[in-house]
Design an enzyme around this catalytic site. Sequence first.
Site, mmCIF file in Angstrom:
data_model
loop_
_atom_site.group_PDB
_atom_site.id
_atom_site.type_symbol
_atom_site.label_atom_id
_atom_site.label_comp_id
_atom_site.label_asym_id
_atom_site.label_seq_id
_atom_site.Cartn_x
_atom_site.Cartn_y
_atom_site.Cartn_z
ATOM 1 N N LYS A 34 0.956 -1.159 0.044
ATOM 2 C CA LYS A 34 0.206 -0.057 0.031
ATOM 3 C C LYS A 34 0.969 1.424 0.034
ATOM 4 O O LYS A 34 0.668 2.150 -0.805
ATOM 5 C CB LYS A 34 -0.922 -0.005 1.293
ATOM 6 C CG LYS A 34 -1.446 1.197 1.515
ATOM 7 C CD LYS A 34 -2.270 1.509 2.972
ATOM 8 C CE LYS A 34 -1.466 1.867 4.228
ATOM 9 N NZ LYS A 34 -1.446 3.000 4.479
ATOM 10 N N ASN A 35 1.865 1.213 0.927
ATOM 11 C CA ASN A 35 2.650 2.419 0.930
ATOM 12 C C ASN A 35 3.734 2.908 -0.084
ATOM 13 O O ASN A 35 4.474 3.747 0.004
ATOM 14 C CB ASN A 35 3.312 2.466 2.384
ATOM 15 C CG ASN A 35 2.325 2.767 3.610
ATOM 16 O OD1 ASN A 35 1.101 3.227 3.300
ATOM 17 N ND2 ASN A 35 2.851 2.388 4.676
ATOM 18 N N CYS A 128 -3.906 12.694 12.536
ATOM 19 C CA CYS A 128 -4.497 11.473 12.488
ATOM 20 C C CYS A 128 -4.686 10.836 13.968
ATOM 21 O O CYS A 128 -3.907 11.402 14.977
ATOM 22 C CB CYS A 128 -4.238 10.729 11.407
ATOM 23 S SG CYS A 128 -2.764 9.766 11.770
ATOM 24 N N ARG A 133 1.394 14.389 12.663
ATOM 25 C CA ARG A 133 1.768 14.209 10.886
ATOM 26 C C ARG A 133 2.234 15.459 10.388
ATOM 27 O O ARG A 133 1.470 15.802 9.186
ATOM 28 C CB ARG A 133 0.772 13.583 10.246
ATOM 29 C CG ARG A 133 0.021 12.471 11.117
ATOM 30 C CD ARG A 133 0.908 11.166 11.283
ATOM 31 N NE ARG A 133 1.482 10.479 9.979
ATOM 32 C CZ ARG A 133 0.770 9.723 9.328
ATOM 33 N NH1 ARG A 133 -0.198 8.984 9.867
ATOM 34 N NH2 ARG A 133 1.208 9.041 8.251
ATOM 35 N N ASP A 319 4.981 0.469 11.893
ATOM 36 C CA ASP A 319 3.675 -0.079 11.692
ATOM 37 C C ASP A 319 3.578 -1.534 12.086
ATOM 38 O O ASP A 319 2.413 -2.018 11.815
ATOM 39 C CB ASP A 319 3.491 -0.063 10.211
ATOM 40 C CG ASP A 319 3.658 1.364 9.585
ATOM 41 O OD1 ASP A 319 3.746 1.282 8.328
ATOM 42 O OD2 ASP A 319 3.422 2.261 10.327
ATOM 43 N N ARG A 411 -8.239 0.079 5.125
ATOM 44 C CA ARG A 411 -7.420 0.871 4.234
ATOM 45 C C ARG A 411 -6.226 0.298 4.445
ATOM 46 O O ARG A 411 -5.547 0.583 3.276
ATOM 47 C CB ARG A 411 -7.313 2.069 5.250
ATOM 48 C CG ARG A 411 -8.608 3.072 5.200
ATOM 49 C CD ARG A 411 -8.230 4.122 5.754
ATOM 50 N NE ARG A 411 -7.059 4.854 5.297
ATOM 51 C CZ ARG A 411 -5.962 5.288 6.030
ATOM 52 N NH1 ARG A 411 -5.893 5.481 7.406
ATOM 53 N NH2 ARG A 411 -4.738 5.890 5.733
HETATM 54 C C1 EPZ Z 1 4.850 6.974 5.973
HETATM 55 O O1 EPZ Z 1 4.197 7.895 6.618
HETATM 56 C C2 EPZ Z 1 3.969 5.613 6.151
HETATM 57 N N1 EPZ Z 1 2.645 6.079 5.244
HETATM 58 C C3 EPZ Z 1 3.488 5.245 7.476
HETATM 59 O O2 EPZ Z 1 2.377 4.171 7.444
HETATM 60 C C4 EPZ Z 1 4.623 5.217 8.368
HETATM 61 O O3 EPZ Z 1 4.319 4.574 9.678
HETATM 62 C C5 EPZ Z 1 5.520 6.030 8.185
HETATM 63 O O4 EPZ Z 1 6.079 6.721 6.852
HETATM 64 C C6 EPZ Z 1 6.915 5.662 9.007
HETATM 65 O O5 EPZ Z 1 7.617 4.748 8.787
HETATM 66 C C7 EPZ Z 1 2.890 6.150 3.851
HETATM 67 O O6 EPZ Z 1 3.845 5.610 3.304
HETATM 68 C C8 EPZ Z 1 1.749 6.432 3.147
HETATM 69 P P1 EPZ Z 1 7.025 10.105 8.202
HETATM 70 P P2 EPZ Z 1 4.732 9.412 6.637
HETATM 71 O O7 EPZ Z 1 6.985 11.557 7.345
HETATM 72 O O8 EPZ Z 1 5.518 9.558 5.305
HETATM 73 C C9 EPZ Z 1 7.747 13.169 11.866
HETATM 74 C C10 EPZ Z 1 0.666 2.826 7.910
HETATM 75 O O9 EPZ Z 1 0.238 2.609 8.903
HETATM 76 N N2 EPZ Z 1 7.747 14.176 10.676
HETATM 77 O O10 EPZ Z 1 8.434 9.265 7.801
HETATM 78 O O11 EPZ Z 1 3.770 10.307 7.134
HETATM 79 C C11 EPZ Z 1 6.203 12.640 11.682
HETATM 80 O O12 EPZ Z 1 5.602 13.504 12.725
HETATM 81 C C12 EPZ Z 1 1.354 4.351 7.890
HETATM 82 O O13 EPZ Z 1 0.579 2.200 6.759
HETATM 83 C C13 EPZ Z 1 8.386 15.411 11.364
HETATM 84 O O14 EPZ Z 1 8.635 15.724 12.441
HETATM 85 O O15 EPZ Z 1 5.771 9.294 7.820
HETATM 86 C C14 EPZ Z 1 6.376 11.091 12.391
HETATM 87 O O16 EPZ Z 1 6.522 11.348 14.060
HETATM 88 C C15 EPZ Z 1 1.101 5.065 9.297
HETATM 89 N N3 EPZ Z 1 8.236 16.453 10.364
HETATM 90 C C16 EPZ Z 1 7.789 10.690 11.701
HETATM 91 O O17 EPZ Z 1 8.402 11.802 11.566
HETATM 92 C C17 EPZ Z 1 7.884 16.196 9.018
HETATM 93 O O18 EPZ Z 1 7.965 17.304 8.062
HETATM 94 C C18 EPZ Z 1 7.719 9.827 10.750
HETATM 95 O O19 EPZ Z 1 6.934 10.642 9.496
HETATM 96 C C19 EPZ Z 1 7.558 14.820 8.699
HETATM 97 C C20 EPZ Z 1 7.478 13.946 9.347
#
Ligand code: EPZ
Length: 432
Positions: A34-35, A128, A133, A319, A411
């Site tokens: 999915k991701n 969420c 996020r 995850d 989802r």
């Molecule tokens: C991706 O989300 C995945 N979603 C998430 O999967 C997954 O948990 C996550 O990566 C971490 O591996 C998709 O790929 C669609 P991040 P993403 O930006 O890109 C912080 C699932 O269950 N952060 O790597 O949103 C953020 O708050 C979902 O399939 C900042 O601080 O994750 C978080 O704590 C859930 N500033 C951490 O980094 C930013 O500008 C990881 O976020 C961006 C992120």
Amino acid sequence: MTSILAPSQKILTPHLEIRGGARLSGEVRVTGAKNSALVLMAASLLSAEPLRLRNVPGLSDIQGMVEILESLGVDSKRGESSVELNGSGLNQSSPPYELVNGLRASFFCIGPLLARLGVARVPLPGGCQIGARPVVEHVKGLKALGAQVTIEHGVVSAVVPGRGHRLTGARIHLDCPSVGATETLMMAAALAEGETIIENAAQEPEVVDLAGLIIAMGGKVRGAGTPSITIVGMERLHGADYMVIPDRIEAGTLLLAGAITRSCLRVTPVIPDHLGAVISKLEEAGCKLEADGIGMTISADRIRAVDLRTQPFPGFPTDLQAPFMSLLATAEGTSVITEAIFENRLQHVAELQRMGAAIRTQGNTAFVEGVPGLSGAPVTGSDLRASAAMVLAGLAAEGVTMVQGLQHLDRGYDNLEGKLNGIGANIQRHGL
Ligand code: EPZ
């Protein structure tokens, strides 16, 4: 078997009814990631030629992304497990709010829209259940590439000033290895003028899959899967026919189904390098795992407590934290689980406690004291991985577990109960 619920407790909302205690056996298939699929679909905006993606999972988020791309002028054709997207008709720079509101992944459109059109208006994905996020890194990187970006009334508006409205390559250092920011900036840089280097980039397999697609479309990317990714921008990208990687999180969830039911089970396909941290934690907990080049067989009888801390890839994936906690709730000994990626991803603890788990939390750490057995109860999943964790707990629990929160589960998992029933589970879906 009569229902354990008093009439007043009858559950009307859609739920899974799981009769626990069955041993699982046989082989179960993993679908496309999915991701990865969601971001690869957004990459169709980078080209005016058809992009065909294979091994695409049948999930509600995928259909949501198709509708968003169609609203921008992209033609789409869905196959059994494929989708064909043609960006030649791209004529909008702003997906409608009602479509993007429920789908965080819609924010993946901002990078390719800016790269292709020089303008983009995309609503903030917003927080969420599991955290705020933020998209600070995404915005900082787009500005470094020459975009003017403002955020007003919950909408991110970006425009590339000057002749040709073309982004300019830059060196970008991410404050945190954000998966979404890395992918957004890779897509933006793919059509920028010159070279872009992303430092402290995310190394997840889904990032590597996106790099593979951009290269298949004629782009130049090197270093994906390491903390430093270099992209040389092209004038244009052509179409491609590309296979999405298997879903490592679904694979991990299915391996955990084998472990929590103390079964012997083959999960296929599995790319071991995508699950290194999870495989080593399962072995530390007493499972036997054997890769056969395509799939992986897991067998488990006694499960020991282990400590784990979620980290960016190649560390333990956030995850699979909730699904792994379900296993450790039935282990011998006390496990310490720290969720270090998201600020609010321990909501499944309360639901596991309803099933008799002995868990104490302190901040973002859970102390899980294994119990001899869980007991079935009505529970609710608060996000898609917490819902999966409740299904796993139900497989092992004595009696009947009713899992609500299917809008989250569906989802991220393509017919999870069907796959589990195919290897011996006893799960019925009630309601839509
Ligand atoms: C991706 O989300 C995945 N979603 C998430 O999967 C997954 O948990 C996550 O990566 C971490 O591996 C998709 O790929 C669609 P991040 P993403 O930006 O890109 C912080 C699932 O269950 N952060 O790597 O949103 C953020 O708050 C979902 O399939 C900042 O601080 O994750 C978080 O704590 C859930 N500033 C951490 O980094 C930013 O500008 C990881 O976020 C961006 C992120």
